[in-house]
Scaffold this motif. Structure first.
Motif, short mmCIF file in Angstrom:
data_model
loop_
_atom_site.label_atom_id
_atom_site.label_comp_id
_atom_site.label_asym_id
_atom_site.label_seq_id
_atom_site.Cartn_x
_atom_site.Cartn_y
_atom_site.Cartn_z
N LYS A 122 -36.34 64.13 -13.28
CA LYS A 122 -35.67 63.78 -12.33
C LYS A 122 -35.97 64.14 -11.01
O LYS A 122 -36.05 63.34 -10.04
CB LYS A 122 -34.05 64.27 -12.23
N LEU B 76 -38.92 61.50 -10.65
CA LEU B 76 -38.47 60.14 -10.34
C LEU B 76 -37.95 59.88 -8.94
O LEU B 76 -38.14 58.90 -8.31
CB LEU B 76 -37.35 59.85 -11.29
N GLU B 77 -37.17 61.01 -8.60
CA GLU B 77 -36.93 61.15 -7.19
C GLU B 77 -37.83 60.85 -6.02
O GLU B 77 -37.76 60.31 -4.93
CB GLU B 77 -35.86 62.28 -6.81
N ARG B 78 -39.15 61.23 -6.26
CA ARG B 78 -40.12 61.21 -5.57
C ARG B 78 -41.07 59.68 -5.78
O ARG B 78 -42.10 59.71 -5.25
CB ARG B 78 -40.98 62.31 -5.80
N GLY B 79 -40.55 58.98 -6.65
CA GLY B 79 -41.31 57.83 -6.99
C GLY B 79 -42.31 57.77 -7.93
O GLY B 79 -43.40 57.04 -7.82
N LYS C 87 -32.08 54.16 -11.22
CA LYS C 87 -32.08 54.35 -9.75
C LYS C 87 -33.52 54.59 -9.02
O LYS C 87 -33.73 53.76 -7.98
CB LYS C 87 -31.28 55.56 -9.26
N SER C 88 -34.35 55.10 -9.72
CA SER C 88 -35.64 55.05 -9.00
C SER C 88 -36.27 54.03 -9.40
O SER C 88 -37.62 53.74 -8.47
CB SER C 88 -36.48 56.22 -9.84
N GLN D 115 -38.70 53.71 -11.68
CA GLN D 115 -39.89 54.04 -12.05
C GLN D 115 -40.00 53.90 -13.63
O GLN D 115 -39.06 53.90 -14.41
CB GLN D 115 -40.30 55.52 -11.64
#
Length: 338
Positions: free
Chosen positions: A79, A82-85, A110-111, A113
Motif C-alpha cells: 500500500k 502503490l500510494e507513491r505510484g 485507486k493507484s 499501478q
C-alpha cells in the motif's frame, strides 16, 4: 526499469537473480531491518542498502518494488508503494485475510499501478501444456481433479524465523506458506471455484507452532460442462519434500503433472510421458520451482506494454479467494462459497 527489493532473505536472491538476468533493468536498492543483509545484496547486485523501506523509498527513484518480507508486511508495504505510484511484485500470499485482501485490491484500483503475486509455477512448461490440452478441447470435458503436497517442515524451520509459527504474523501454515502454489495450479486447470468444505490439523508440532501442518479440502469448481469436484490434500509432516502431484481427469485423457513431467493417461491405459527440461535451472531451492524469471519478465513486459499478465492481482483472484475460503471452512466446519 529501475527496481528495488525489500526483505533480503533467501527468496530475495531469486528475485535479484531474475532481475539481473533481464536486459535493460537495474536494481537501485535493497532494504532489510537487518541492514547488513541489505549491504551484502547491494555488494553483489549493485544499488544502495537501507535499514527501512521508508528510507529507501525517500531516497531512491524506482519503477517496481519487490516485496520479499514476512507475510504480515506484504499488504502494508504494498500500500505504501502503490500510494507513491510504484508498481509492486510481491511474494505470496497476497494478504493474511479476506478483509486485508479487499484493502489491497482497493489500493491497486485507486493507484492504477500493477501488482503481481508470485505464482511462478504457472509458467512451468508441463503446466502450460496441460492447460493448453484442456482449453483446446483435445482433453475433452473435465470430470474431476486432485492434488497432493507432502513436504517436510520440522521445528528448526520455525525457530530460525519465528514469525512462521505465529498465526497472526503468518496467516496460517501449510496452506498459505507452502501448498498455495499447488492449489493455484489445480484451480488454473479446473476452473472457477464455487465453494469448499475443509479441515485442518497440526499433527507433528503440537505446542510448538500455532499454524496448521495439514489441510484437506473438497472443492466444487464450475467448468464449461457444469460443476465438478476437486480433492486437495497437503501436509508438511512428511519425511521429505516429494514432488507435488496434480491430476485432472478428462473425457479423453487424464493429465498428471509431476513437474517437470506431464503424463497423459488414455482411456485404454496407455501412457504418454512428456518431460520438459528446457527451462532455466532454479535460482533457489528446488521446491520453489524455476518459473520466477519468466514470471518477473512477463510482469515487467506487461507494465511496459500496458497489457495484462497471468500473475497480475486480478488474474490470481480465484486462487486467493479460494485459499481464504478454505481457512474459513476449516474454522466453521461449514460449506463456504468462494
Amino acid at each position: 526499469m529501475r527496481s528495488a527489493i525489500v526483505g533480503c532473505g533467501e527468496i530475495a536472491k531469486v528475485h535479484a537473480e531474475s532481475i539481473a538476468a533481464l536486459e535493460g533493468h537495474e536494481i537501485v536498492g535493497f532494504a532489510d531491518c537487518q541492514k547488513e543483509r541489505a549491504e551484502e545484496f547491494a555488494k553483489q547486485y549493485g544499488g544502495n542498502s537501507y535499514g527501512t523501506l521508508e528510507e529507501m523509498l525517500d531516497k531512491e527513484k524506482m519503477d517496481v518494488l519487490h516485496i520479499c518480507t514476512p507475510h504480515y508486511l506484504h499488504v502494508p508495504m504494498a500500500k505504501i508503494a502503490l500510494e507513491r505510484g510504484i508498481h509492486v511484485y510481491q511474494e505470496k500470499p497476497a494478504a493474511l485475510s479476506l478483509g486485508e485482501y479487499r484493502e489491497l485490491k482497493q489500493a491497486v484500483q485507486k493507484s492504477k499501478q500493477y501488482l503481481g503475486i508470485s505464482y511462478q509455477n504457472r509458467y512451468n512448461d508441463c503446466v502450460q501444456k496441460a492447460k493448453e490440452l484442456i482449453e483446446s478441447g483435445n482433453a475433452g470435458s473435465i470430470l474431476g481433479g486432485r492434488a497432493f503436497v507432502t513436504w517436510e517442515r520440522r521445528e528448526n524451520y520455525y525457530t530460525c524465523s519465528k514469525w512462521r509459527s505465529n498465526l497472526a504474523m503468518a496467516g496460517g501454515g501449510c496452506l498459505i506458506n507452502q501448498a498455495v502454489h499447488t492449489l493455484d495450479l489445480l484451480t488454473e486447470l479446473m476452473g472457477k471455484p464455487v465453494g469448499v468444505e475443509a479441515e485442518m490439523k497440526n499433527h507433528h508440532l503440537k505446542g510448538v507452532v500455532e499454524v496448521e501442518d495439514t489441510v484437506e479440502a473438497y472443492i466444487t469448481y464450475q467448468t464449461k460442462e457444469g460443476e465438478r469436484s476437486g480433492n486437495f490434500y497437503a501436509t508438511t509432516s512428511y519425511c521429505e519434500d516429494s514432488t507435488p502431484i496434480i491430476e485432472v481427469v478428462c473425457q479423453h485423457m487424464t493429465l498428471r503433472i509431476e513437474d517437470p513431467e506431464l503424463t497423459i493417461i488414455y482411456p485404454d491405459g496407455t501412457k504418454e510421458r512428456m518431460e520438459f527440461g528446457n527451462m532455466e535451472e532454479a535460482f533457489g531451492k528446488k521446491y520453489w520451482g524455476n518459473g520466477h524469471k519468466r514470471a518477473i519478465q512477463e510482469f515487467y513486459e506487461a507494465i511496459e506494454s500496458e497489457k495484462s499478465c497471468k500473475i497480475e492481482l486480478e488474474n490470481t483472484d480465484m486462487s486467493n479467494r479460494l485459499m481464504f475460503a478454505i481457512y474459513e471452512a476449516s474454522r466453521t466446519g461449514e460449506y463456504v462459497t468462494v
